[in-house]
Design a protein around this motif. Structure first.
Motif, PDB file in Angstrom:
ATOM      1  N   GLY A  36       0.826  -1.204   0.000  1.00 20.03           N
ATOM      2  CA  GLY A  36       0.000   0.000   0.000  1.00 20.03           C
ATOM      3  C   GLY A  36       0.859   1.252   0.000  1.00 20.03           C
ATOM      4  N   GLY A  37       0.237   2.389  -0.154  1.00 23.82           N
ATOM      5  CA  GLY A  37       0.950   3.654  -0.148  1.00 23.82           C
ATOM      6  C   GLY A  37       1.660   3.926  -1.466  1.00 23.82           C
ATOM      7  N   ASN A  38       2.419   4.986  -1.472  1.00 24.35           N
ATOM      8  CA  ASN A  38       3.164   5.414  -2.653  1.00 24.35           C
ATOM      9  C   ASN A  38       4.344   4.481  -2.888  1.00 24.35           C
ATOM     10  OD1 ASN A  38       5.119   6.779  -4.318  1.00 24.35           O
ATOM     11  ND2 ASN A  38       3.954   8.663  -3.964  1.00 24.35           N
ATOM     12  N   PRO A  39       4.486   3.907  -4.096  1.00 25.09           N
ATOM     13  CA  PRO A  39       5.587   2.974  -4.340  1.00 25.09           C
ATOM     14  C   PRO A  39       6.965   3.623  -4.251  1.00 25.09           C
ATOM     15  CG  PRO A  39       4.178   3.179  -6.297  1.00 25.09           C
ATOM     16  CD  PRO A  39       3.561   3.994  -5.218  1.00 25.09           C
ATOM     17  N   TRP A  40       7.075   4.908  -4.593  1.00 24.00           N
ATOM     18  CA  TRP A  40       8.376   5.588  -4.488  1.00 24.00           C
ATOM     19  C   TRP A  40       8.759   5.813  -3.023  1.00 24.00           C
ATOM     20  CZ3 TRP A  40      11.818   5.709  -8.132  1.00 24.00           C
ATOM     21  CH2 TRP A  40      11.414   5.638  -9.463  1.00 24.00           C
ATOM     22  N   ILE A  41       7.795   6.163  -2.196  1.00 26.31           N
ATOM     23  CA  ILE A  41       8.070   6.339  -0.757  1.00 26.31           C
ATOM     24  C   ILE A  41       8.451   4.996  -0.144  1.00 26.31           C
ATOM     25  CG2 ILE A  41       7.066   7.006   1.469  1.00 26.31           C
ATOM     26  CD1 ILE A  41       7.539   9.377  -0.385  1.00 26.31           C
ATOM     27  N   ASN A  42       7.735   3.936  -0.517  1.00 20.50           N
ATOM     28  CA  ASN A  42       8.072   2.598  -0.022  1.00 20.50           C
ATOM     29  C   ASN A  42       9.479   2.188  -0.447  1.00 20.50           C
ATOM     30  OD1 ASN A  42       5.570   2.360   1.153  1.00 20.50           O
ATOM     31  ND2 ASN A  42       4.693   1.151  -0.502  1.00 20.50           N
ATOM     32  N   ALA A  43       9.848   2.492  -1.693  1.00 23.45           N
ATOM     33  CA  ALA A  43      11.176   2.140  -2.185  1.00 23.45           C
ATOM     34  C   ALA A  43      12.256   2.920  -1.432  1.00 23.45           C
ATOM     35  CB  ALA A  43      11.273   2.416  -3.685  1.00 23.45           C
ATOM     36  N   PHE A  44      12.021   4.214  -1.179  1.00 25.82           N
ATOM     37  CA  PHE A  44      12.979   5.016  -0.418  1.00 25.82           C
ATOM     38  C   PHE A  44      13.101   4.498   1.014  1.00 25.82           C
ATOM     39  CE2 PHE A  44      13.872   8.718   2.323  1.00 25.82           C
ATOM     40  CZ  PHE A  44      15.152   9.009   1.873  1.00 25.82           C
ATOM     41  N   TYR A  45      11.977   4.178   1.619  1.00 21.13           N
ATOM     42  CA  TYR A  45      11.961   3.631   2.976  1.00 21.13           C
ATOM     43  C   TYR A  45      12.798   2.348   3.059  1.00 21.13           C
ATOM     44  CZ  TYR A  45       9.993   1.034   6.933  1.00 21.13           C
ATOM     45  OH  TYR A  45       9.835   0.279   8.061  1.00 21.13           O
ATOM     46  N   CYS A  46      12.558   1.431   2.114  1.00 21.74           N
ATOM     47  CA  CYS A  46      13.301   0.167   2.114  1.00 21.74           C
ATOM     48  C   CYS A  46      14.788   0.405   1.885  1.00 21.74           C
ATOM     49  CB  CYS A  46      12.741  -0.775   1.057  1.00 21.74           C
ATOM     50  SG  CYS A  46      11.102  -1.393   1.463  1.00 21.74           S
ATOM     51  N   SER A  47      15.116   1.379   1.050  1.00 26.93           N
ATOM     52  CA  SER A  47      16.516   1.701   0.786  1.00 26.93           C
ATOM     53  C   SER A  47      17.212   2.199   2.054  1.00 26.93           C
ATOM     54  CB  SER A  47      16.592   2.764  -0.312  1.00 26.93           C
ATOM     55  OG  SER A  47      17.908   3.170  -0.526  1.00 26.93           O
ATOM     56  N   VAL A  48      16.588   3.118   2.746  1.00 23.41           N
ATOM     57  CA  VAL A  48      17.192   3.667   3.974  1.00 23.41           C
ATOM     58  C   VAL A  48      17.298   2.596   5.051  1.00 23.41           C
ATOM     59  CG1 VAL A  48      16.846   5.332   5.847  1.00 23.41           C
ATOM     60  CG2 VAL A  48      16.502   6.026   3.473  1.00 23.41           C
ATOM     61  N   ILE A  49      16.271   1.776   5.198  1.00 22.07           N
ATOM     62  CA  ILE A  49      16.293   0.707   6.199  1.00 22.07           C
ATOM     63  C   ILE A  49      17.420  -0.283   5.888  1.00 22.07           C
ATOM     64  CG2 ILE A  49      14.974  -1.259   7.103  1.00 22.07           C
ATOM     65  CD1 ILE A  49      14.134   1.525   8.142  1.00 22.07           C
ATOM     66  N   THR A  50      17.627  -0.577   4.612  1.00 20.75           N
ATOM     67  CA  THR A  50      18.698  -1.498   4.229  1.00 20.75           C
ATOM     68  C   THR A  50      20.064  -0.860   4.447  1.00 20.75           C
ATOM     69  OG1 THR A  50      17.269  -2.542   2.605  1.00 20.75           O
ATOM     70  CG2 THR A  50      19.626  -2.877   2.337  1.00 20.75           C
ATOM     71  N   LEU A  51      20.231   0.412   4.058  1.00 22.02           N
ATOM     72  CA  LEU A  51      21.525   1.075   4.205  1.00 22.02           C
ATOM     73  C   LEU A  51      21.937   1.228   5.664  1.00 22.02           C
ATOM     74  CD1 LEU A  51      21.282   3.813   1.458  1.00 22.02           C
ATOM     75  CD2 LEU A  51      22.949   1.946   1.574  1.00 22.02           C
ATOM     76  N   THR A  52      20.988   1.423   6.536  1.00 15.68           N
ATOM     77  CA  THR A  52      21.323   1.574   7.954  1.00 15.68           C
ATOM     78  C   THR A  52      21.369   0.238   8.673  1.00 15.68           C
ATOM     79  OG1 THR A  52      18.991   1.949   8.491  1.00 15.68           O
ATOM     80  CG2 THR A  52      20.352   3.891   8.092  1.00 15.68           C
ATOM     81  N   THR A  53      21.170  -0.843   7.945  1.00 10.56           N
ATOM     82  CA  THR A  53      21.204  -2.224   8.432  1.00 10.56           C
ATOM     83  C   THR A  53      20.185  -2.495   9.538  1.00 10.56           C
ATOM     84  OG1 THR A  53      22.973  -1.925  10.070  1.00 10.56           O
ATOM     85  CG2 THR A  53      23.643  -2.472   7.813  1.00 10.56           C
ATOM     86  N   VAL A  54      19.101  -1.729   9.571  1.00 11.28           N
ATOM     87  CA  VAL A  54      18.036  -1.975  10.544  1.00 11.28           C
ATOM     88  C   VAL A  54      17.224  -3.182  10.105  1.00 11.28           C
ATOM     89  CG1 VAL A  54      15.938  -1.037  11.584  1.00 11.28           C
ATOM     90  CG2 VAL A  54      17.937   0.412  11.286  1.00 11.28           C
ATOM     91  N   GLY A  55      16.719  -3.156   8.881  1.00 11.61           N
ATOM     92  CA  GLY A  55      16.029  -4.296   8.299  1.00 11.61           C
ATOM     93  C   GLY A  55      14.766  -4.719   9.004  1.00 11.61           C
ATOM     94  N   TYR A  56      13.754  -3.892   9.028  1.00 14.73           N
ATOM     95  CA  TYR A  56      12.506  -4.232   9.704  1.00 14.73           C
ATOM     96  C   TYR A  56      11.809  -5.446   9.100  1.00 14.73           C
ATOM     97  CZ  TYR A  56      12.625   0.198  12.227  1.00 14.73           C
ATOM     98  OH  TYR A  56      12.973   1.222  13.031  1.00 14.73           O
ATOM     99  N   GLY A  57      11.759  -5.547   7.771  1.00 17.08           N
ATOM    100  CA  GLY A  57      11.098  -6.666   7.122  1.00 17.08           C
ATOM    101  C   GLY A  57       9.596  -6.529   7.040  1.00 17.08           C
ATOM    102  N   ASP A  58       9.066  -5.334   7.261  1.00 15.42           N
ATOM    103  CA  ASP A  58       7.622  -5.154   7.236  1.00 15.42           C
ATOM    104  C   ASP A  58       7.043  -5.127   5.826  1.00 15.42           C
ATOM    105  OD1 ASP A  58       8.949  -2.798   6.842  1.00 15.42           O
ATOM    106  OD2 ASP A  58       7.685  -1.584   8.143  1.00 15.42           O
ATOM    107  N   ILE A  59       7.639  -4.377   4.906  1.00 12.04           N
ATOM    108  CA  ILE A  59       7.136  -4.348   3.528  1.00 12.04           C
ATOM    109  C   ILE A  59       8.192  -4.797   2.524  1.00 12.04           C
ATOM    110  CG2 ILE A  59       5.430  -2.562   3.991  1.00 12.04           C
ATOM    111  CD1 ILE A  59       7.280  -0.580   2.546  1.00 12.04           C
ATOM    112  N   CYS A  60       9.406  -4.918   2.936  1.00 13.71           N
ATOM    113  CA  CYS A  60      10.454  -5.370   2.023  1.00 13.71           C
ATOM    114  C   CYS A  60      11.399  -6.273   2.803  1.00 13.71           C
ATOM    115  CB  CYS A  60      11.202  -4.189   1.429  1.00 13.71           C
ATOM    116  SG  CYS A  60      11.879  -3.043   2.636  1.00 13.71           S
ATOM    117  N   PRO A  61      11.933  -7.267   2.250  1.00 14.06           N
ATOM    118  CA  PRO A  61      11.661  -7.785   0.909  1.00 14.06           C
ATOM    119  C   PRO A  61      10.402  -8.647   0.914  1.00 14.06           C
ATOM    120  CG  PRO A  61      13.344  -9.117   1.926  1.00 14.06           C
ATOM    121  CD  PRO A  61      13.012  -8.018   2.910  1.00 14.06           C
ATOM    122  N   SER A  62       9.853  -8.840  -0.269  1.00 17.17           N
ATOM    123  CA  SER A  62       8.650  -9.673  -0.367  1.00 17.17           C
ATOM    124  C   SER A  62       9.054 -11.140  -0.474  1.00 17.17           C
ATOM    125  CB  SER A  62       7.809  -9.267  -1.579  1.00 17.17           C
ATOM    126  OG  SER A  62       8.395  -9.752  -2.765  1.00 17.17           O
TER     127      SER A  62
END
Length: 107
Positions: A36-62
């Motif tokens: 859900g939500g804006n795909p560009w915002i989701n992509a940016f969110y996943c990018s930042v989460i991956t770069l900071t090595t937090v890795g929530y796993g809520d919407i990415c990766p599928s």
């Protein structure tokens, strides 16, 4: 840390976030279809989460991520580690010049 070093870190962070956002947006299966939500915002969110090595796993990766997506995430994670480890090593190498006597102090 010098101004040149700070500017370089910001430039690298911006570049990696941009590359990560493009990868998460265009590589199939990187973000869950029901995110859900804006795909560009989701992509940016996943990018930042991956770069900071937090890795929530809520919407990415599928669950349907391709091998190309897995390789992309591995490469992006290693670049993120380098982005954060570099400034820490720079700070620690100049510790004695910045703080005389280190933590304990002269005396």
């Amino acid at each position: 840390m010098s101004q040149l070093s700070a500017a370089r870190i910001i430039m690298v962070a911006y570049t990696l976030a941009t590359i990560g956002t493009l990868g998460f947006h265009f590589i199939d299966g990187m973000i869950a279809e029901d995110a859900g939500g804006n795909p560009w915002i989701n992509a940016f969110y996943c990018s930042v989460i991956t770069l900071t090595t937090v890795g929530y796993g809520d919407i990415c990766p599928s669950d349907k991520m391709s091998h190309a997506g897995r390789i992309f995430i591995i490469a992006l994670s290693f670049c993120g580690l380098g982005m954060f480890c570099g400034p820490i090593m720079d700070l620690s190498s100049s510790w004695k010049e910045r703080i005389p006597g280190g933590i304990i102090g002269p005396g």
